[in-house]
Motif scaffolding. Structure first.
Motif, PDB file in Angstrom:
ATOM      1  N   ALA A 278     -24.866  27.046 -10.552  1.00 47.09           N
ATOM      2  CA  ALA A 278     -24.380  27.982  -9.537  1.00 47.09           C
ATOM      3  C   ALA A 278     -25.112  27.823  -8.213  1.00 47.09           C
ATOM      4  CB  ALA A 278     -24.511  29.412 -10.045  1.00 47.09           C
TER       5      ALA A 278
ATOM      6  N   GLU B 189     -19.024  31.962  -2.940  1.00 55.19           N
ATOM      7  CA  GLU B 189     -18.650  31.513  -4.282  1.00 55.19           C
ATOM      8  C   GLU B 189     -19.634  32.064  -5.317  1.00 55.19           C
ATOM      9  OE1 GLU B 189     -16.536  27.158  -3.808  1.00 55.19           O
ATOM     10  OE2 GLU B 189     -18.718  27.277  -3.577  1.00 55.19           O
TER      11      GLU B 189
ATOM     12  N   TRP C  39     -18.558  34.208  -8.468  1.00 50.47           N
ATOM     13  CA  TRP C  39     -18.972  33.705  -9.780  1.00 50.47           C
ATOM     14  C   TRP C  39     -19.722  34.786 -10.547  1.00 50.47           C
ATOM     15  CZ3 TRP C  39     -17.891  29.809 -12.871  1.00 50.47           C
ATOM     16  CH2 TRP C  39     -18.789  29.403 -13.838  1.00 50.47           C
TER      17      TRP C  39
ATOM     18  N   ALA D 226     -12.738  33.343  -9.701  1.00 47.00           N
ATOM     19  CA  ALA D 226     -13.659  32.822 -10.718  1.00 47.00           C
ATOM     20  C   ALA D 226     -13.364  33.504 -12.044  1.00 47.00           C
ATOM     21  CB  ALA D 226     -15.110  33.079 -10.310  1.00 47.00           C
TER      22      ALA D 226
ATOM     23  N   LEU E  87     -13.010  28.728  -9.679  1.00 41.68           N
ATOM     24  CA  LEU E  87     -14.244  28.317 -10.350  1.00 41.68           C
ATOM     25  C   LEU E  87     -14.126  28.658 -11.829  1.00 41.68           C
ATOM     26  CD1 LEU E  87     -16.784  29.822  -7.784  1.00 41.68           C
ATOM     27  CD2 LEU E  87     -16.087  27.409  -7.997  1.00 41.68           C
TER      28      LEU E  87
ATOM     29  N   ILE F 137     -19.944  23.830 -13.824  1.00 39.95           N
ATOM     30  CA  ILE F 137     -18.936  24.668 -13.159  1.00 39.95           C
ATOM     31  C   ILE F 137     -17.893  23.734 -12.571  1.00 39.95           C
ATOM     32  CG2 ILE F 137     -18.497  26.321 -11.303  1.00 39.95           C
ATOM     33  CD1 ILE F 137     -21.485  27.148 -11.590  1.00 39.95           C
TER      34      ILE F 137
ATOM     35  N   ARG G  98     -14.842  23.250 -10.014  1.00 43.46           N
ATOM     36  CA  ARG G  98     -14.297  23.829  -8.781  1.00 43.46           C
ATOM     37  C   ARG G  98     -12.971  23.128  -8.473  1.00 43.46           C
ATOM     38  NH1 ARG G  98     -17.856  22.603  -4.029  1.00 43.46           N
ATOM     39  NH2 ARG G  98     -18.968  24.556  -4.287  1.00 43.46           N
TER      40      ARG G  98
END
Length: 165
Positions: free
Chosen positions: A18, A25, A29, A98, A135, A143, A145
């Protein structure tokens, strides 16, 4: 024999943690991860949270909601999108989404939207006429994207497939 064989490519970025996300983001998240605490999942024990970041900076969350009559439940992605549209008509555009998931008493893991959620997510992207970056946590702890929800469902059903009204 295939007459016109074609290949479909899916483009996404894979991030190790992260810390590689932008500040907005990271907030989205974390909101998805936090939302798993409000999931109602007494039957599957699989807690899912979704977070939508709006252009005005607002974050709107949704969670999976199960029911003893299994088909009556609803996924986190759809509760977030439907809840936003119902509670904030004319809301600011969604600029990021997310999803997070974890077992009742365990670590976060992969969370890939089901086909119904992908269809609904794509409808919302189409409604606002601009991409919604997504995400997702992967199976190996990275992760993923995606720059647009359309990447997840390249062969989808849309308003273009309906006869004129």
């Amino acid at each position: 024999m295939a007459r016109n064989s074609r290949q479909q490519l899916i483009t996404f970025e894979e991030l190790d943690s992260a810390t590689e996300l932008t500040p907005s983001e990271q907030a989205t998240w974390q909101a998805a991860r936090d939302a798993t605490d409000q999931a109602y999942a007494p039957y599957s024990g699989f807690h899912v949270g979704a977070a939508l970041l709006l252009a005005d900076g607002t974050i709107f969350k949704g969670t999976n909601q199960e029911n003893a009559a299994y088909p009556s439940g609803l996924c986190a992605e759809r509760t977030a999108l439907f809840g936003l549209a119902a509670s904030q008509p004319g809301h600011a555009p969604i600029v990021a989404m997310a999803v997070a998931a974890r077992p009742s008493h365990g670590e976060f893991g992969a969370a890939f939207p089901c086909g119904a959620c992908r269809q609904v997510m794509l409808e919302y992207e189409s409604r606002q006429s601009q991409p919604i970056p997504l995400l997702l946590p992967s199976r190996n702890g990275t992760i993923l994207r995606f720059s647009t929800l359309a990447t997840l469902m390249p062969f989808n059903f849309s308003a273009d497939d309906l006869p004129p009204a």
